[in-house]
Design an enzyme around this catalytic site. Sequence first.
Site, PDB file in Angstrom:
ATOM      1  N   ASP A  68       0.811  -1.214   0.000  1.00 54.76           N
ATOM      2  CA  ASP A  68       0.000   0.000   0.000  1.00 54.76           C
ATOM      3  C   ASP A  68       0.845   1.266   0.000  1.00 54.76           C
ATOM      4  O   ASP A  68       0.368   2.335   0.360  1.00 54.76           O
ATOM      5  CB  ASP A  68      -0.930   0.005   1.205  1.00 54.76           C
ATOM      6  CG  ASP A  68      -0.191  -0.170   2.522  1.00 54.76           C
ATOM      7  OD1 ASP A  68       0.929  -0.724   2.507  1.00 54.76           O
ATOM      8  OD2 ASP A  68      -0.731   0.224   3.560  1.00 54.76           O
TER       9      ASP A  68
ATOM     10  N   LYS B 131      -7.032  -0.163   6.194  1.00 54.16           N
ATOM     11  CA  LYS B 131      -5.962   0.097   7.152  1.00 54.16           C
ATOM     12  C   LYS B 131      -5.793   1.589   7.352  1.00 54.16           C
ATOM     13  O   LYS B 131      -5.842   2.365   6.399  1.00 54.16           O
ATOM     14  CB  LYS B 131      -4.643  -0.503   6.651  1.00 54.16           C
ATOM     15  CG  LYS B 131      -3.564  -0.521   7.740  1.00 54.16           C
ATOM     16  CD  LYS B 131      -2.177  -0.544   7.152  1.00 54.16           C
ATOM     17  CE  LYS B 131      -1.720   0.846   6.763  1.00 54.16           C
ATOM     18  NZ  LYS B 131      -0.288   0.920   6.403  1.00 54.16           N
TER      19      LYS B 131
ATOM     20  N   GLU C 136      -3.696   0.744  13.278  1.00 51.47           N
ATOM     21  CA  GLU C 136      -2.231   0.769  13.294  1.00 51.47           C
ATOM     22  C   GLU C 136      -1.661   2.037  13.922  1.00 51.47           C
ATOM     23  O   GLU C 136      -1.369   3.014  13.233  1.00 51.47           O
ATOM     24  CB  GLU C 136      -1.675   0.625  11.867  1.00 51.47           C
ATOM     25  CG  GLU C 136      -0.152   0.574  11.830  1.00 51.47           C
ATOM     26  CD  GLU C 136       0.415   0.570  10.421  1.00 51.47           C
ATOM     27  OE1 GLU C 136       1.656   0.566  10.290  1.00 51.47           O
ATOM     28  OE2 GLU C 136      -0.365   0.590   9.448  1.00 51.47           O
TER      29      GLU C 136
ATOM     30  N   GLU D 273       1.610   3.170  15.018  1.00 52.40           N
ATOM     31  CA  GLU D 273       2.991   2.696  14.906  1.00 52.40           C
ATOM     32  C   GLU D 273       3.907   3.489  15.833  1.00 52.40           C
ATOM     33  O   GLU D 273       3.988   4.708  15.748  1.00 52.40           O
ATOM     34  CB  GLU D 273       3.488   2.823  13.458  1.00 52.40           C
ATOM     35  CG  GLU D 273       4.932   2.370  13.302  1.00 52.40           C
ATOM     36  CD  GLU D 273       5.452   2.487  11.881  1.00 52.40           C
ATOM     37  OE1 GLU D 273       6.647   2.191  11.667  1.00 52.40           O
ATOM     38  OE2 GLU D 273       4.675   2.889  10.990  1.00 52.40           O
TER      39      GLU D 273
ATOM     40  N   LYS E  67      -2.400  -3.784  13.911  1.00 56.24           N
ATOM     41  CA  LYS E  67      -1.096  -3.801  13.245  1.00 56.24           C
ATOM     42  C   LYS E  67      -0.123  -2.965  14.062  1.00 56.24           C
ATOM     43  O   LYS E  67       0.154  -1.811  13.745  1.00 56.24           O
ATOM     44  CB  LYS E  67      -1.209  -3.273  11.812  1.00 56.24           C
ATOM     45  CG  LYS E  67       0.112  -3.395  11.038  1.00 56.24           C
ATOM     46  CD  LYS E  67      -0.042  -3.064   9.566  1.00 56.24           C
ATOM     47  CE  LYS E  67       1.322  -3.161   8.883  1.00 56.24           C
ATOM     48  NZ  LYS E  67       1.232  -2.976   7.413  1.00 56.24           N
TER      49      LYS E  67
ATOM     50  N   SER F 190       2.145  -8.385   8.909  1.00 57.35           N
ATOM     51  CA  SER F 190       1.643  -7.544   7.822  1.00 57.35           C
ATOM     52  C   SER F 190       2.842  -6.745   7.333  1.00 57.35           C
ATOM     53  O   SER F 190       3.037  -5.596   7.702  1.00 57.35           O
ATOM     54  CB  SER F 190       0.517  -6.623   8.308  1.00 57.35           C
ATOM     55  OG  SER F 190       0.086  -5.772   7.261  1.00 57.35           O
TER      56      SER F 190
ATOM     57  N   TYR G 183       5.813   7.195   4.446  1.00 54.16           N
ATOM     58  CA  TYR G 183       5.189   6.510   3.332  1.00 54.16           C
ATOM     59  C   TYR G 183       4.961   7.467   2.183  1.00 54.16           C
ATOM     60  O   TYR G 183       4.625   7.077   1.120  1.00 54.16           O
ATOM     61  CB  TYR G 183       3.848   5.918   3.778  1.00 54.16           C
ATOM     62  CG  TYR G 183       3.984   4.603   4.511  1.00 54.16           C
ATOM     63  CD1 TYR G 183       3.545   3.431   3.917  1.00 54.16           C
ATOM     64  CD2 TYR G 183       4.538   4.547   5.775  1.00 54.16           C
ATOM     65  CE1 TYR G 183       3.658   2.218   4.574  1.00 54.16           C
ATOM     66  CE2 TYR G 183       4.656   3.350   6.439  1.00 54.16           C
ATOM     67  CZ  TYR G 183       4.224   2.178   5.849  1.00 54.16           C
ATOM     68  OH  TYR G 183       4.329   0.985   6.507  1.00 54.16           O
TER      69      TYR G 183
END
Length: 378
Positions: free
Chosen positions: A65, A165, A205, A207, A247, A316, A378
């Site tokens: 993704d 997600k 998620e 993180e 996640k 994942s 990302y």
Amino acid sequence: MASMKLSAPASQWVGGRKPLDRGASIRPAFRRVSVPVVRAGSYTDELVQTAKSIASPGRGILAIDESNATCGKRLASIGLDNTEANRQAYRQLLLTTRGLGDYISGAILFEETLYQSTTDGKKFVDCLCEEKIVPGSNNESWCQGLDGLASRCAEYYKQGARFAKWRTVVSIPCGPSALAVKEAAWGLARYAAIAQDNGLVPIVEPEILLDGDHPIERTLEVAENVWAEVFYYLAENNVVFEGILLKPSMVTPGAEHKEKASPETIAKFTLKLLNRRVPPAVPGIMFLSGGQSEMEATLNLNAMNQGPNPWHVSFSYARALQNTVLKTWQGRPENVAAAQKALLVRAKANSLAQLGRYSAESESDEAKKGMFQKGYTY
């Protein structure tokens, strides 16, 4: 089925605010707690079944993704231009790998990929479904964020996605402040409720970034605070726990800490976090690799599955599944078969780790190379 990715930039949650004091409580010590009515509308049974399907023994999630910009950086590393045709070719390589469904139960797709097809005109979503891989989407973008999220989820569902997600990040060197954690948790909870209302299993998620020189104990402390807040607001928003997936980051020292932790230590601290914070009603914990080497991510997952857990503890992974694949492919059609074989090797290794049966004896030197990038986005 497919998944879509929804995310929030790090700057929304971290900044130059005062960090949490050790042992500080995010909420007041005494609070009247109401018991919410848990509901997810007409999709409840489907959500639970989808989550169980993804959290099936020996299988995990392939995360592809990455945004077009990030995908472009990956392509540039092998000398390819960032064009839609090159992105399509790489994603086609991944999503048409025969036998991938033996080890992969779900694939998180960037929006472009969700609507793409192979060069022969076959929808990528259909390629996944033939392998019994659930398609999912990445819906993360705080600037667009919750505005219009319901309609986007509904459209992704029509396209074949069955999970989504949403990622937000917490940086330990930059804090996090109590307000930052609360805002992150609230956003994740609202996303999860909206996704469930529209038939998508939400992958939640938050993180905890690897950046920093802090010890593993500090990571655990921050993660406990974050997850406590996340589950509080998930309950406040009537989210069905049986119809979500998590996640999280593994609990590790900061990437610049002077002492490296063993897989056994990482497993001990990570499972301590999960047992303290995650209800057993949640079907699956799908760990992100977060810049670990391919082998490190697999070893750490294997160490967490040496005994029974209340949840499906799996993976994942993006870079930890794709790094060797990309370098094997090099953008050349004649290398596609070899690259797909490399993908199956990594997917099988993590499948064995999910079952607690992985051995690193035959790992390549490439798989041992770390992929941490300071300030990675990302």
